[in-house]
Design a protein around this motif. Structure first.
Motif, PDB file in Angstrom:
ATOM      1  N   SER A   1       0.839  -1.184   0.000  1.00  0.00           N
ATOM      2  CA  SER A   1       0.000   0.000   0.000  1.00  0.00           C
ATOM      3  C   SER A   1       0.878   1.238   0.000  1.00  0.00           C
ATOM      4  O   SER A   1       2.095   1.151  -0.018  1.00  0.00           O
ATOM      5  CB  SER A   1      -0.916  -0.013   1.234  1.00  0.00           C
ATOM      6  N   THR A   2       0.234   2.383   0.030  1.00  0.00           N
ATOM      7  CA  THR A   2       0.982   3.627  -0.021  1.00  0.00           C
ATOM      8  C   THR A   2       0.562   4.548   1.114  1.00  0.00           C
ATOM      9  O   THR A   2      -0.458   4.349   1.750  1.00  0.00           O
ATOM     10  CB  THR A   2       0.726   4.362  -1.346  1.00  0.00           C
ATOM     11  N   SER A   3       1.359   5.564   1.299  1.00  0.00           N
ATOM     12  CA  SER A   3       1.032   6.606   2.270  1.00  0.00           C
ATOM     13  C   SER A   3       0.642   7.864   1.496  1.00  0.00           C
ATOM     14  O   SER A   3       0.826   7.948   0.288  1.00  0.00           O
ATOM     15  CB  SER A   3       2.243   6.888   3.150  1.00  0.00           C
ATOM     16  N   TYR A   4       0.151   8.843   2.207  1.00  0.00           N
ATOM     17  CA  TYR A   4      -0.214  10.101   1.553  1.00  0.00           C
ATOM     18  C   TYR A   4       0.990  10.750   0.886  1.00  0.00           C
ATOM     19  O   TYR A   4       0.867  11.372  -0.166  1.00  0.00           O
ATOM     20  CB  TYR A   4      -0.862  11.056   2.553  1.00  0.00           C
ATOM     21  N   THR A   5       2.169  10.608   1.488  1.00  0.00           N
ATOM     22  CA  THR A   5       3.359  11.223   0.891  1.00  0.00           C
ATOM     23  C   THR A   5       3.721  10.571  -0.440  1.00  0.00           C
ATOM     24  O   THR A   5       4.328  11.216  -1.291  1.00  0.00           O
ATOM     25  CB  THR A   5       4.558  11.143   1.850  1.00  0.00           C
ATOM     26  N   ALA A   6       3.350   9.303  -0.621  1.00  0.00           N
ATOM     27  CA  ALA A   6       3.620   8.641  -1.893  1.00  0.00           C
ATOM     28  C   ALA A   6       2.840   9.297  -3.027  1.00  0.00           C
ATOM     29  O   ALA A   6       3.302   9.322  -4.172  1.00  0.00           O
ATOM     30  CB  ALA A   6       3.282   7.157  -1.802  1.00  0.00           C
ATOM     31  N   TRP A   7       1.662   9.814  -2.724  1.00  0.00           N
ATOM     32  CA  TRP A   7       0.867  10.485  -3.756  1.00  0.00           C
ATOM     33  C   TRP A   7       1.581  11.727  -4.262  1.00  0.00           C
ATOM     34  O   TRP A   7       1.570  12.014  -5.467  1.00  0.00           O
ATOM     35  CB  TRP A   7      -0.524  10.831  -3.227  1.00  0.00           C
TER      36      TRP A   7
END
Length: 168
Positions: free
Chosen positions: A116-122
């Motif tokens: 999965s990803t974090s908001y910073t990955a976006w």
């Protein structure tokens, strides 16, 4: 292909991408365009032999496993140098997958998983699209109606397309 692109973008010297006969139709060319230096068709060539040759017997620094194929997963440790790193992203169909645990321990490998990803990955993804959007658009090899989902899905499984985008 996107993992190979990111590895190259983040400074990897030599990026090796693997695939099978079906991958040659669509994926291999796009992978080359996006930065893969070496492409190995694992149905025609032994990956370990090629990695050994490319690294002068040292082994790879990092293996990013995205296929989920049990032979690919179990073969990761033998491709790596001592202290190398496995990044697991591929999801196997079966709950249990053989893995060369002893080899991983003896080589002191680091193993990471990414699902999965974090908001910073976006933020990072949007920045990539801003700078490399045209290049990355090559990954989208089919665009069409949602009603066509089944043949498109089958074409993705058969590796006749890389990524599909449905229009609403």
């Amino acid at each position: 292909i996107l993992a190979a692109y990111m590895a190259k973008r983040l400074g990897a010297d030599t990026v090796v991408l693997t695939g099978i006969d079906a991958s040659e139709y669509c994926r291999f060319g796009i992978a080359k365009e996006l930065g893969a230096d070496v492409i190995v068709n694992v149905q025609r060539e032994k990956l370990l032999d090629r990695v050994t040759e490319l690294t002068q017997g040292r082994g790879a620094d990092v293996v990013i496993e995205t296929s989920g194929a049990p032979p690919a997963i179990s073969g990761c440790p033998e491709l790596l140098k001592k202290g190398g790193r496995i990044i697991g992203m591929g999801i196997p169909a079966d709950a249990l997958t053989p893995f060369m645990w002893k080899d991983a321990v003896l080589k002191s490998l680091e193993i990471y998983f990414s699902m999965s990803t974090s908001y910073t990955a976006w933020d990072k993804a949007l920045s990539l699209l801003k700078h490399d959007g045209e290049k990355l658009s090559r990954l989208i090899t089919w665009t069409g109606a949602l009603e066509d989902w089944e043949p498109v899905f089958n074409s993705l499984v058969a590796e006749k397309n890389v990524k599909a985008v449905f229009e609403f």
